[in-house]
Design an enzyme around this catalytic site. Structure first.
Site, PDB file in Angstrom:
ATOM      1  N   SER A   1      10.469   4.561   2.547  1.00 21.80           N
ATOM      2  CA  SER A   1      11.435   3.643   2.896  1.00 21.80           C
ATOM      3  C   SER A   1      12.654   4.604   3.589  1.00 21.80           C
ATOM      4  CB  SER A   1      12.283   3.091   1.716  1.00 21.80           C
ATOM      5  OG  SER A   1      13.321   1.941   1.991  1.00 21.80           O
TER       6      SER A   1
ATOM      7  N   GLU B   1       6.574  -6.720   2.698  1.00 26.19           N
ATOM      8  CA  GLU B   1       7.684  -5.794   2.804  1.00 26.19           C
ATOM      9  C   GLU B   1       9.002  -6.453   2.643  1.00 26.19           C
ATOM     10  OE1 GLU B   1       8.143  -2.712   3.170  1.00 26.19           O
ATOM     11  OE2 GLU B   1       6.077  -1.835   3.922  1.00 26.19           O
TER      12      GLU B   1
END
Length: 555
Positions: free
Chosen positions: A258, A380
């Protein structure tokens, strides 16, 4: 077996400490290991300072390497384990949404919103965490005993142990070097008679302390992207000092998920000149940043709001305030941001980030010799796209939020061509929320892995993690798996496979080895899918016109 003592492995500092823990001389200080993990057979050197305290005039400024010489031996106790933390309140609503989805129960958005924002008073800072401090620019080094006993390598001499450096997630406003326990990865690295690898965790400034930007901030003497500069200084520290722990500076792999993965891409494209970075390999998992959410007006408004919350009118005045005032203001600013909005993070500054990193990769402005292993998850955007996107109007508002920094033609193209309101199964979505989820995934995370592979000339490898629920960050428990006792909800078979792939890549630049399924060399078309129903090579879902379009957009 390496995982029979899972409970001890859960604690990186679980110690059967020898009477005399080792000491490393860093030049500016002597640092002693704080513990020895007798189960994992590794030393923990915690809270090693890599920069001067970023306080006073050093707030909102580039980090400064330690100087002078301390006569005392330090072991990292009594220091700030994490930088000041914050979290947008809307993330708490999203967590309730994903929990309901996983359980198959109805979700009442309005009730969840009321609970978080009113009942829980989310926007008000809680009591200060004693482990949180502005003086937080430290790193941790975990060294297998066998590596340490071989003795420090001569500076830049090849032959030392491989090194894995981890940059944490946290949306650029939260997280710390201590969030993850490396015991399982270290144990995996010591299999098959190997001495193992060194693991390093890094803190970097977060929220307003690391990511304010814009014309007003810069003209007031602030330095944008201070968090990236912190990371860079820490990576350079590793190049200078890791041989003292038995590591090889030419065998450094940087890994992040991330925000950590997004940061790695920006370290790859630093200054837009294709210079050699202070690492040889990268592992990026769902490398994320939101490139379209910033405009000059939004950046200036964030800065003005921050100063107003402090009741000051200049950055110099803010620098002179006590730490708790700044920490509380940071929390309020982040917590109260509009629903669905990324708050603070990397910004184009004409220096470290001279242009969109997506375009810099397209233009070949990253060092092509870095070896790359990437991954993303199958869903996602599901837990990040706002739960209240249920109709065309709410989707259009989200497009405006995510693409505020683009012109109207880009927003129109996104809503009508790339993500049209077609729900008959011909598109990869059947609901408005799934439509928004795909927009976030493409724009902020998944496609970035494709851009990175195309920018380097070395053989690369790519993985998709589809173990349900396969949300953003849901692969992290597998990466840091510490056995069935410590992590009973994790698919241990997939987790151990993923750990072997990571460790092999760190050691050799290739994740493959017998008897595991082969990760194919990435060709832009296929990757290895890791799922509950098996491990197989399948088409890469980023091989599409949407990803191609987003790389060329001017944000």
């Amino acid at each position: 077996m390496l995982f029979t003592a899972s409970l001890l492995l859960l604690l990186p500092w679980a110690s059967a400490a020898p009477a005399n823990l080792p000491i490393v001389d860093l030049g500016y200080q002597r640092h002693q290991a704080i513990s020895f993990n007798s189960t994992g057979q590794y030393y923990s050197f915690t809270n090693i300072r890599y920069a001067e305290p970023p306080l006073g005039s050093r707030r909102f400024a580039p980090p400064v390497a330690p100087h002078g010489r301390s006569k005392n031996i330090v072991n990292g106790t009594g220091l700030g384990y994490k930088c000041p933390q914050a979290l947008a309140c809307w993330f708490n609503v999203q967590n309730k949404f994903t929990s309901a989805a996983a359980a198959g129960t109805p979700f009442d958005f309005n009730a969840a919103y009321e609970e978080v924002y009113t009942k829980d008073a989310c926007t008000e800072p809680a009591k200060q965490d004693p482990l949180q401090s502005e003086d937080c620019l430290f790193l941790d080094v975990y060294v297998p005993q066998d590596v340490w006993q071989k003795g420090p390598q001569a500076a830049h001499q090849k032959g030392g142990a491989p090194v894995l450096v981890y940059l944490q997630d946290g949306a650029y406003v939260g997280g710390s070097k201590s969030d993850q326990n490396p015991a399982g990865l270290i144990a995996r690295s010591r299999e098959e008679g190997s001495s193992g690898m060194i693991y390093v965790g890094i803190n970097y400034r977060l929220g307003v302390f690391g990511w304010l930007s814009g014309r007003k901030f810069t003209s007031s003497g602030g330095k944008p992207n201070a968090g990236l500069l912190d990371q860079r200084l820490a990576l350079e520290w590793i190049q200078r000092h890791i041989h003292l722990f038995g590591g090889d500076p030419s065998r450094v792999t940087v890994m992040g998920v991330s925000a950590g993965g997004g940061s790695i891409i920006m370290q790859m494209t630093a200054y837009g000149r294709g210079i050699s970075p202070p690492f040889a390999q990268v592992i990026t998992q769902s490398p994320a940043w939101e490139p379209g959410t910033k405009t000059p007006a939004i950046e200036d408004d964030l800065f003005d709001t921050f100063l107003a919350s402090l009741n000051v009118t200049s950055l110099d005045q803010a620098r002179r305030l006590p730490s708790h005032a700044l920490t509380d203001a940071n929390y309020r600013l982040v917590a109260s941001r509009p629903y669905g909005a990324g708050v603070l993070g990397p910004a184009i500054d004409g220096d470290f980030i001279p242009d969109s990193p997506k375009r810099l990769l397209l233009q070949g402005k990253a060092n092509p010799g870095v070896r790359v292993l990437t991954s993303y998850t199958a869903a996602e955007g599901f837990g990040i796209a706002p739960a209240n996107i249920t109709d065309e109007a709410s989707f259009q508002r989200y497009v405006g939020l995510m693409l505020a920094g683009t012109d109207a033609s880009v927003r129109t193209h996104a809503a009508t061509v790339l993500y049209p309101a077609v729900f008959d199964g011909s598109m990869p979505y059947r609901t408005q929320h799934d439509r928004a989820s795909l927009l976030w995934a493409d724009l902020a995370a998944s496609c970035n892995t494709r851009y990175l592979h195309a920018a380097v000339r070395t053989p690369g490898y790519a993985i998709e993690y589809s173990v349900p629920p396969a949300l953003h960050l849901s692969d992290t428990p597998s990466v840091f798996y510490n056995g069935p006792v410590a992590d009973p909800t994790v698919n241990g078979t997939i987790a151990e496979l993923l750990q072997r792939q990571i460790v092999r890549f760190v050691k050799t630049g290739n994740p493959n080895g017998e008897p595991d399924p082969e990760v194919p060399v990435y060709d832009g078309r296929d990757l290895l899918d890791l799922g509950d129903d098996g491990v197989l090579v399948r088409p890469d879902s980023t091989d599409n016109a949407r990803c191609e379009y987003w790389q060329k957009v001017h944000f």
